[in-house]
Design an enzyme around this catalytic site. Structure first.
Site, PDB file in Angstrom:
ATOM      1  N   CYS A 111     -23.161 -46.779   4.312  1.00 49.20           N
ATOM      2  CA  CYS A 111     -23.708 -45.877   5.337  1.00 49.20           C
ATOM      3  C   CYS A 111     -23.233 -46.243   6.739  1.00 49.20           C
ATOM      4  O   CYS A 111     -23.367 -45.443   7.670  1.00 49.20           O
ATOM      5  CB  CYS A 111     -25.230 -45.875   5.270  1.00 49.20           C
ATOM      6  SG  CYS A 111     -25.805 -45.496   3.608  1.00 49.20           S
ATOM      7  N   HIS A 251     -27.821 -43.300  11.526  1.00 46.75           N
ATOM      8  CA  HIS A 251     -27.600 -42.930  10.130  1.00 46.75           C
ATOM      9  C   HIS A 251     -28.884 -42.284   9.618  1.00 46.75           C
ATOM     10  O   HIS A 251     -29.980 -42.825   9.779  1.00 46.75           O
ATOM     11  CB  HIS A 251     -27.263 -44.169   9.303  1.00 46.75           C
ATOM     12  CG  HIS A 251     -27.363 -43.941   7.836  1.00 46.75           C
ATOM     13  ND1 HIS A 251     -26.763 -42.853   7.218  1.00 46.75           N
ATOM     14  CD2 HIS A 251     -28.005 -44.623   6.854  1.00 46.75           C
ATOM     15  CE1 HIS A 251     -27.030 -42.884   5.928  1.00 46.75           C
ATOM     16  NE2 HIS A 251     -27.780 -43.944   5.678  1.00 46.75           N
ATOM     17  N   ASN A 281     -29.663 -37.893   2.867  1.00 39.77           N
ATOM     18  CA  ASN A 281     -28.874 -39.079   3.201  1.00 39.77           C
ATOM     19  C   ASN A 281     -27.457 -38.893   2.641  1.00 39.77           C
ATOM     20  O   ASN A 281     -27.263 -38.914   1.429  1.00 39.77           O
ATOM     21  CB  ASN A 281     -29.555 -40.313   2.601  1.00 39.77           C
ATOM     22  CG  ASN A 281     -28.784 -41.601   2.868  1.00 39.77           C
ATOM     23  OD1 ASN A 281     -27.621 -41.571   3.274  1.00 39.77           O
ATOM     24  ND2 ASN A 281     -29.433 -42.722   2.627  1.00 39.77           N
TER      25      ASN A 281
HETATM   26  O1  UT7 Z   1     -28.769 -45.312   3.282  1.00 38.64           O
HETATM   27  C1  UT7 Z   1     -28.919 -46.634   3.671  1.00 38.64           C
HETATM   28  C2  UT7 Z   1     -29.741 -47.478   2.801  1.00 38.64           C
HETATM   29  N1  UT7 Z   1     -30.916 -46.855   2.281  1.00 38.64           N
HETATM   30  C3  UT7 Z   1     -32.052 -46.759   2.969  1.00 38.64           C
HETATM   31  O2  UT7 Z   1     -32.110 -47.101   4.129  1.00 38.64           O
HETATM   32  C4  UT7 Z   1     -33.260 -46.278   2.214  1.00 38.64           C
HETATM   33  C5  UT7 Z   1     -34.472 -46.984   2.710  1.00 38.64           C
HETATM   34  N2  UT7 Z   1     -35.670 -46.724   1.890  1.00 38.64           N
HETATM   35  C6  UT7 Z   1     -36.351 -45.574   1.899  1.00 38.64           C
HETATM   36  O3  UT7 Z   1     -35.958 -44.608   2.523  1.00 38.64           O
HETATM   37  C7  UT7 Z   1     -37.659 -45.526   1.139  1.00 38.64           C
HETATM   38  O4  UT7 Z   1     -37.946 -46.831   0.687  1.00 38.64           O
HETATM   39  C8  UT7 Z   1     -37.671 -44.548  -0.077  1.00 38.64           C
HETATM   40  C9  UT7 Z   1     -37.647 -43.119   0.432  1.00 38.64           C
HETATM   41  C10 UT7 Z   1     -36.480 -44.815  -0.958  1.00 38.64           C
HETATM   42  C11 UT7 Z   1     -38.950 -44.742  -0.875  1.00 38.64           C
HETATM   43  O5  UT7 Z   1     -40.070 -44.535  -0.049  1.00 38.64           O
HETATM   44  P1  UT7 Z   1     -41.232 -45.629  -0.008  1.00 38.64           P
HETATM   45  O6  UT7 Z   1     -42.257 -45.116   0.897  1.00 38.64           O
HETATM   46  O7  UT7 Z   1     -40.611 -46.967   0.343  1.00 38.64           O
HETATM   47  O8  UT7 Z   1     -41.762 -45.601  -1.479  1.00 38.64           O
HETATM   48  P2  UT7 Z   1     -41.980 -46.811  -2.488  1.00 38.64           P
HETATM   49  O9  UT7 Z   1     -40.701 -47.179  -3.139  1.00 38.64           O
HETATM   50  O10 UT7 Z   1     -42.786 -47.893  -1.825  1.00 38.64           O
HETATM   51  O11 UT7 Z   1     -42.902 -46.129  -3.569  1.00 38.64           O
HETATM   52  C12 UT7 Z   1     -44.247 -45.718  -3.247  1.00 38.64           C
HETATM   53  C13 UT7 Z   1     -44.779 -44.904  -4.406  1.00 38.64           C
HETATM   54  C14 UT7 Z   1     -44.556 -45.562  -5.766  1.00 38.64           C
HETATM   55  O12 UT7 Z   1     -45.678 -45.244  -6.595  1.00 38.64           O
HETATM   56  P3  UT7 Z   1     -46.856 -46.305  -6.841  1.00 38.64           P
HETATM   57  O13 UT7 Z   1     -46.190 -47.495  -7.446  1.00 38.64           O
HETATM   58  O14 UT7 Z   1     -47.423 -46.591  -5.483  1.00 38.64           O
HETATM   59  O15 UT7 Z   1     -47.790 -45.574  -7.736  1.00 38.64           O
HETATM   60  C15 UT7 Z   1     -43.352 -44.872  -6.315  1.00 38.64           C
HETATM   61  O16 UT7 Z   1     -43.315 -44.874  -7.717  1.00 38.64           O
HETATM   62  O17 UT7 Z   1     -44.090 -43.659  -4.465  1.00 38.64           O
HETATM   63  C16 UT7 Z   1     -43.563 -43.457  -5.779  1.00 38.64           C
HETATM   64  N3  UT7 Z   1     -42.356 -42.695  -5.684  1.00 38.64           N
HETATM   65  C17 UT7 Z   1     -42.336 -41.340  -5.712  1.00 38.64           C
HETATM   66  N4  UT7 Z   1     -43.341 -40.451  -5.866  1.00 38.64           N
HETATM   67  C18 UT7 Z   1     -42.991 -39.137  -5.851  1.00 38.64           C
HETATM   68  C19 UT7 Z   1     -41.079 -43.139  -5.521  1.00 38.64           C
HETATM   69  N5  UT7 Z   1     -40.241 -42.087  -5.453  1.00 38.64           N
HETATM   70  C20 UT7 Z   1     -40.999 -40.968  -5.580  1.00 38.64           C
HETATM   71  C21 UT7 Z   1     -40.713 -39.597  -5.592  1.00 38.64           C
HETATM   72  N6  UT7 Z   1     -41.722 -38.725  -5.716  1.00 38.64           N
HETATM   73  N7  UT7 Z   1     -39.462 -39.123  -5.456  1.00 38.64           N
END
Ligand code: UT7
Length: 324
Positions: A111, A251, A281
């Site tokens: 990225c 980004h 993204n």
């Molecule tokens: O491009 C350069 C590098 N990449 C980045 O910079 C990405 C950085 N990270 C992020 O943008 C975020 O971490 C994500 C968007 C990928 C994920 O968001 P988050 O708020 O960090 O979610 P999480 O991984 O902490 O998950 C929270 C909850 C989980 O459920 P439980 O365990 O709390 O029940 C996940 O299973 O959200 C759940 N979850 C979803 N729920 C509905 C994860 N993905 C989804 C989804 N829809 N698509």
């Protein structure tokens, strides 16, 4: 001698995938995606390889420049989704647009690829090796997305965009660039195969190792801290402060990351450009897509100070200060 941006261009493939489409593919919801990422739609390349997207962005760049393709001296494509392992995607772009007098190569810094590529073109121009360069970020991330993994498939999109850089004796253009990487974190975000470490095999496909794997939460936390600190480094070199910044173009990985950085550095008053809602993204393409959008929307004007910053796999982060 400096390198200044004299034209921008972009291309997004026609097919649009909405959050509602994704609801039918994995266990997710429009509400979750909007709230957690800020994304509303992303574009998907169907029959077009990355170079086709990049060539259309290059055509768009040249449309707003008096230069012709044959005047272009250097083409750099930043991508993690090349057309094929060999040759470089930039050579297909060169052929496609007819830039017969250029030399061309790719850069992979995920990225951060666009700012890394910008730094190379800037150095070539300042060294007097070329008078101009087209720098493009282009991705077809849909090809390496695991469409059964809701934690990644809702985030990524395809697209291409870039800039034309030209040598200038004026005190404008790229004022500073700072690049960082840390190889201790190569596990945070990766596509394990195919490569020399894990060549193409049925097992690699079965294990879904041919798709992006990301520890999103850990990446998120490091992103906010590192984007803010590298931006300060780039501003220090330019002899400026965050209060001098007219526009911050980050980004577009997650709206919450951009909002957090903007809050941390005092730019939460609308000066942080957000386009992630429109294309998700798109890795190396996201900064030039946002830059092209902000310029063509009439936001960025001559003399404005534009801060570019990025964070990507695994890990790379960078920033650049540009006087438009
Ligand atoms: O491009 C350069 C590098 N990449 C980045 O910079 C990405 C950085 N990270 C992020 O943008 C975020 O971490 C994500 C968007 C990928 C994920 O968001 P988050 O708020 O960090 O979610 P999480 O991984 O902490 O998950 C929270 C909850 C989980 O459920 P439980 O365990 O709390 O029940 C996940 O299973 O959200 C759940 N979850 C979803 N729920 C509905 C994860 N993905 C989804 C989804 N829809 N698509």
């Amino acid at each position: 001698m400096r390198a200044k941006i004299t034209a921008t261009g972009a291309y997004l493939p026609e097919k649009v995938l909405t959050n509602f489409d994704l609801e039918k593919m994995v266990d997710t919801s429009d509400e979750w995606i909007r709230q957690r990422t800020g994304i509303e739609v992303r574009h998907i390349a169907e029959d077009e390889p990355t170079s086709a997207l990049a060539a259309k962005a290059a055509d768009d760049i040249l449309k707003s420049s008096p230069l012709n393709a044959s005047d272009v001296e250097l083409i750099i494509v930043a991508t993690v989704t090349p057309d094929q392992p060999l040759p470089a995607t930039a050579l297909f772009v060169q052929q496609n647009i007819g830039a017969d007098n250029a030399f061309a190569f790719d850069i992979n810094a995920a990225c951060s690829g666009f700012i890394y590529a910008l730094s190379v073109a800037d150095a070539y121009i300042r060294a007097g090796m070329v008078k101009n360069a087209i720098v493009i970020g282009a991705e077809t991330l849909s090809k390496i997305t695991d469409w059964t993994d809701r934690s990644t498939c809702v985030i990524f999109g395809d697209g291409a965009a870039g800039v034309l850089l030209e040598a200038t004796a004026e005190d404008r253009g790229i004022l500073s660039i700072v690049l960082h990487s840390d190889g201790r974190y190569t596990d945070l975000m990766k596509v394990p195969a195919p490569g020399s470490r894990e060549p193409c095999s049925e097992e690699a496909i079965r294990n879904r190792d041919i798709y992006i794997k990301m520890k999103g939460n850990e990446t998120f936390k490091m992103a906010v801290r590192n984007i803010a600190s590298v931006s300060k480094e780039a501003l220090d070199i330019a002899g400026m402060d965050f209060s001098d910044v007219d526009w911050m173009i980050s980004h577009q990985a997650n709206k919450r990351i951009i909002d957090s950085v903007a809050k941390r550095v005092g730019l939460e008053d609308g000066r942080a450009i957000i386009t992630i809602d429109k294309h998700g993204n798109t890795a190396a393409a996201s900064i030039p897509l946002a830059l092209d959008w902000a310029y063509k929307a009439g936001k960025i004007r001559e003399g404005d100070i534009v801060l570019l910053n990025s964070f990507g796999a695994s890990l790379t982060w960078s920033a650049s200060v540009v006087r438009w």
